[in-house]
Design a protein around this motif. Sequence first.
Motif, PDB file in Angstrom:
ATOM      1  N   HIS A  73      27.804  31.197  33.355  1.00 23.51           N
ATOM      2  CA  HIS A  73      28.086  32.630  33.084  1.00 23.51           C
ATOM      3  C   HIS A  73      28.867  33.445  34.350  1.00 23.51           C
ATOM      4  O   HIS A  73      28.119  33.614  35.398  1.00 23.51           O
ATOM      5  CB  HIS A  73      26.881  33.545  32.645  1.00 23.51           C
ATOM      6  CG  HIS A  73      26.366  33.293  31.385  1.00 23.51           C
ATOM      7  ND1 HIS A  73      26.014  32.258  30.886  1.00 23.51           N
ATOM      8  CD2 HIS A  73      26.319  33.873  30.311  1.00 23.51           C
ATOM      9  CE1 HIS A  73      25.755  32.129  29.666  1.00 23.51           C
ATOM     10  NE2 HIS A  73      26.109  33.282  29.140  1.00 23.51           N
ATOM     11  N   TYR A  74      30.221  33.585  33.984  1.00 25.51           N
ATOM     12  CA  TYR A  74      31.014  34.432  35.191  1.00 25.51           C
ATOM     13  C   TYR A  74      30.540  35.930  35.130  1.00 25.51           C
ATOM     14  O   TYR A  74      30.139  36.652  34.319  1.00 25.51           O
ATOM     15  CB  TYR A  74      32.278  34.342  34.578  1.00 25.51           C
ATOM     16  CG  TYR A  74      33.020  32.831  34.878  1.00 25.51           C
ATOM     17  CD1 TYR A  74      33.094  32.038  35.897  1.00 25.51           C
ATOM     18  CD2 TYR A  74      33.187  31.974  33.689  1.00 25.51           C
ATOM     19  CE1 TYR A  74      33.485  30.902  36.098  1.00 25.51           C
ATOM     20  CE2 TYR A  74      33.702  30.915  33.606  1.00 25.51           C
ATOM     21  CZ  TYR A  74      33.590  30.144  34.872  1.00 25.51           C
ATOM     22  OH  TYR A  74      34.341  28.913  35.105  1.00 25.51           O
ATOM     23  N   PHE A  75      30.293  36.339  36.354  1.00 25.32           N
ATOM     24  CA  PHE A  75      30.471  37.792  36.596  1.00 25.32           C
ATOM     25  C   PHE A  75      31.832  38.429  36.232  1.00 25.32           C
ATOM     26  O   PHE A  75      32.776  37.881  36.787  1.00 25.32           O
ATOM     27  CB  PHE A  75      29.995  37.931  38.129  1.00 25.32           C
ATOM     28  CG  PHE A  75      29.846  39.315  38.437  1.00 25.32           C
ATOM     29  CD1 PHE A  75      29.308  40.390  37.808  1.00 25.32           C
ATOM     30  CD2 PHE A  75      30.994  39.943  39.199  1.00 25.32           C
ATOM     31  CE1 PHE A  75      29.232  41.613  38.372  1.00 25.32           C
ATOM     32  CE2 PHE A  75      31.159  40.932  39.765  1.00 25.32           C
ATOM     33  CZ  PHE A  75      30.098  42.168  39.307  1.00 25.32           C
ATOM     34  N   SER A  76      31.673  39.226  35.494  1.00 25.51           N
ATOM     35  CA  SER A  76      33.365  39.939  35.145  1.00 25.51           C
ATOM     36  C   SER A  76      33.114  41.386  34.615  1.00 25.51           C
ATOM     37  O   SER A  76      32.230  41.819  34.205  1.00 25.51           O
ATOM     38  CB  SER A  76      33.719  38.953  34.124  1.00 25.51           C
ATOM     39  OG  SER A  76      35.065  39.218  33.533  1.00 25.51           O
ATOM     40  N   VAL A  77      34.523  42.101  34.739  1.00 25.64           N
ATOM     41  CA  VAL A  77      34.564  43.056  34.320  1.00 25.64           C
ATOM     42  C   VAL A  77      34.691  42.769  32.709  1.00 25.64           C
ATOM     43  O   VAL A  77      35.190  41.718  32.254  1.00 25.64           O
ATOM     44  CB  VAL A  77      35.858  43.759  34.596  1.00 25.64           C
ATOM     45  CG1 VAL A  77      36.337  44.913  33.803  1.00 25.64           C
ATOM     46  CG2 VAL A  77      35.988  44.106  36.209  1.00 25.64           C
ATOM     47  N   ILE A  78      34.201  43.705  31.864  1.00 24.28           N
ATOM     48  CA  ILE A  78      34.296  43.585  30.419  1.00 24.28           C
ATOM     49  C   ILE A  78      35.396  44.854  30.162  1.00 24.28           C
ATOM     50  O   ILE A  78      35.021  45.889  29.943  1.00 24.28           O
ATOM     51  CB  ILE A  78      32.828  43.881  29.630  1.00 24.28           C
ATOM     52  CG1 ILE A  78      31.732  43.012  30.225  1.00 24.28           C
ATOM     53  CG2 ILE A  78      33.068  43.817  28.035  1.00 24.28           C
ATOM     54  CD1 ILE A  78      32.124  41.545  29.989  1.00 24.28           C
ATOM     55  N   PRO A  79      36.542  44.250  29.720  1.00 26.66           N
ATOM     56  CA  PRO A  79      37.427  45.192  29.810  1.00 26.66           C
ATOM     57  C   PRO A  79      37.603  45.857  28.440  1.00 26.66           C
ATOM     58  O   PRO A  79      37.223  45.477  27.486  1.00 26.66           O
ATOM     59  CB  PRO A  79      38.992  44.372  29.991  1.00 26.66           C
ATOM     60  CG  PRO A  79      38.479  43.123  29.242  1.00 26.66           C
ATOM     61  CD  PRO A  79      36.948  42.729  29.731  1.00 26.66           C
ATOM     62  N   THR A  80      38.017  47.181  28.457  1.00 31.64           N
ATOM     63  CA  THR A  80      38.303  48.096  27.546  1.00 31.64           C
ATOM     64  C   THR A  80      39.740  48.504  27.116  1.00 31.64           C
ATOM     65  O   THR A  80      40.193  48.798  25.721  1.00 31.64           O
ATOM     66  CB  THR A  80      37.409  49.518  27.719  1.00 31.64           C
ATOM     67  OG1 THR A  80      38.142  49.949  28.683  1.00 31.64           O
ATOM     68  CG2 THR A  80      35.984  49.091  27.573  1.00 31.64           C
ATOM     69  N   ALA A  81      40.647  48.213  28.250  1.00 29.69           N
ATOM     70  CA  ALA A  81      42.201  48.560  28.089  1.00 29.69           C
ATOM     71  C   ALA A  81      42.695  47.878  29.356  1.00 29.69           C
ATOM     72  O   ALA A  81      42.198  47.516  30.159  1.00 29.69           O
ATOM     73  CB  ALA A  81      42.337  49.881  27.757  1.00 29.69           C
ATOM     74  N   SER A  82      43.999  47.684  29.076  1.00 32.33           N
ATOM     75  CA  SER A  82      45.017  47.247  30.093  1.00 32.33           C
ATOM     76  C   SER A  82      45.470  48.264  30.828  1.00 32.33           C
ATOM     77  O   SER A  82      46.003  48.312  31.926  1.00 32.33           O
ATOM     78  CB  SER A  82      46.008  46.378  29.561  1.00 32.33           C
ATOM     79  OG  SER A  82      46.751  46.867  28.780  1.00 32.33           O
ATOM     80  N   LYS A  83      45.398  49.607  30.228  1.00 29.21           N
ATOM     81  CA  LYS A  83      45.932  50.753  31.015  1.00 29.21           C
ATOM     82  C   LYS A  83      44.804  51.675  31.188  1.00 29.21           C
ATOM     83  O   LYS A  83      44.089  51.996  30.284  1.00 29.21           O
ATOM     84  CB  LYS A  83      47.066  51.432  30.313  1.00 29.21           C
ATOM     85  CG  LYS A  83      48.449  50.432  30.488  1.00 29.21           C
ATOM     86  CD  LYS A  83      49.522  51.142  29.853  1.00 29.21           C
ATOM     87  CE  LYS A  83      50.336  52.197  30.572  1.00 29.21           C
ATOM     88  NZ  LYS A  83      50.500  51.593  31.877  1.00 29.21           N
ATOM     89  N   ALA A  84      45.009  52.544  32.415  1.00 28.79           N
ATOM     90  CA  ALA A  84      43.869  53.712  32.618  1.00 28.79           C
ATOM     91  C   ALA A  84      44.729  54.898  32.768  1.00 28.79           C
ATOM     92  O   ALA A  84      45.665  54.854  33.489  1.00 28.79           O
ATOM     93  CB  ALA A  84      43.192  53.214  33.773  1.00 28.79           C
ATOM     94  N   THR A  85      44.464  56.004  32.157  1.00 28.97           N
ATOM     95  CA  THR A  85      45.449  57.446  32.170  1.00 28.97           C
ATOM     96  C   THR A  85      45.174  57.932  33.616  1.00 28.97           C
ATOM     97  O   THR A  85      43.881  58.023  34.000  1.00 28.97           O
ATOM     98  CB  THR A  85      45.070  58.276  31.191  1.00 28.97           C
ATOM     99  OG1 THR A  85      44.995  57.780  29.836  1.00 28.97           O
ATOM    100  CG2 THR A  85      45.800  59.594  31.314  1.00 28.97           C
ATOM    101  N   VAL A  86      45.865  58.073  34.392  1.00 33.25           N
ATOM    102  CA  VAL A  86      45.990  58.895  35.672  1.00 33.25           C
ATOM    103  C   VAL A  86      45.461  60.101  35.420  1.00 33.25           C
ATOM    104  O   VAL A  86      45.969  60.985  34.575  1.00 33.25           O
ATOM    105  CB  VAL A  86      47.226  58.928  36.429  1.00 33.25           C
ATOM    106  CG1 VAL A  86      47.270  59.516  37.728  1.00 33.25           C
ATOM    107  CG2 VAL A  86      47.802  57.292  36.646  1.00 33.25           C
ATOM    108  N   GLY A  87      44.375  60.263  36.417  1.00 31.73           N
ATOM    109  CA  GLY A  87      43.704  61.649  36.373  1.00 31.73           C
ATOM    110  C   GLY A  87      42.514  61.950  35.290  1.00 31.73           C
ATOM    111  O   GLY A  87      41.861  62.716  35.299  1.00 31.73           O
TER     112      GLY A  87
END
Length: 309
Positions: A33-47
Amino acid sequence: MYGWKKSRFYVPLLFGMLFSFGFCLEADRAEAHYFSVIPTASKATVGSSHPAILSFTHIFTEAQMSASYFGLDASIFSAKYHYNNGAKIQLPAFQDYDDPNGTAMTGFDSYISLGKVERNGTVILEAGVELPMGPETKYFGHTKQILNAEADGFSMTTLGENGILGEGMVEIVPMTDLAKAFVGQSLQFKILFRGQPLANAEIEWADEKSEVFEGDEGPENLQSLGTSDAEGVFSFSPQNQGLSFLAVMHSVPATGGTPMSYYSGSLIFNVQSPSSGSGGGCNAGVGSGASAFLLLPLLGFALLRRNAR
């Protein structure tokens, strides 16, 4: 709970518990089992705040395992944003979290922190953990997600001693600017261990369309990519648009050949369709920027509920 794998070596009781819960396995395999980020998106809004979710998993889009079986809490996890101007920003403390997409555990299966992205351009979300498993045994988990990929070359950065675990980790470093990651394109990566190229490392991969199957340690969707060359280099040609996942598990044996420590390294990045052009990253992924925005109130509620206990 995940089944016991046949082991080729003796392990102490605590280490055996770790095997039974599916974290680690035989030293000559790369399926832990890899330790990992579970992603929600590929972009994050600045601010705006972006959710950083961490778990131990065989399906990178789904949290599967927490460290609660060992009496360890969220304080052992840490994460940073790395910006293309050299700045490094520590994310707030992590809290227990129950991933709504997770199916492997009852109760919380992951950890969450909400950190504000404060700069335009490519951002590297990095997280790490040092998990004690016995008197001489540890699990070192390292993970990176490339956010807001732009053609600024920053996705190719080696964190090394500037990373959360320093050079004592497995790190997957892109040799191709991931703002230019397209379906069918051959991308090159290098695997570093303690700052040096890691030869013959077994690499696994998955993307959002990878089929889930019942593996030796429970549900997974990982496929073998082969091994790195003598310089730690390997190639990967993405098959589908959206998020892709690459991972390596490396074990360091003690005297007598019994594994002493495990080093997990993973990388998540976005892949564009060939018709997307040569601009920066797109919103394709497990959630678009809009869906991640809708998720934030739920995540904020989870943190407030946790802090109120």
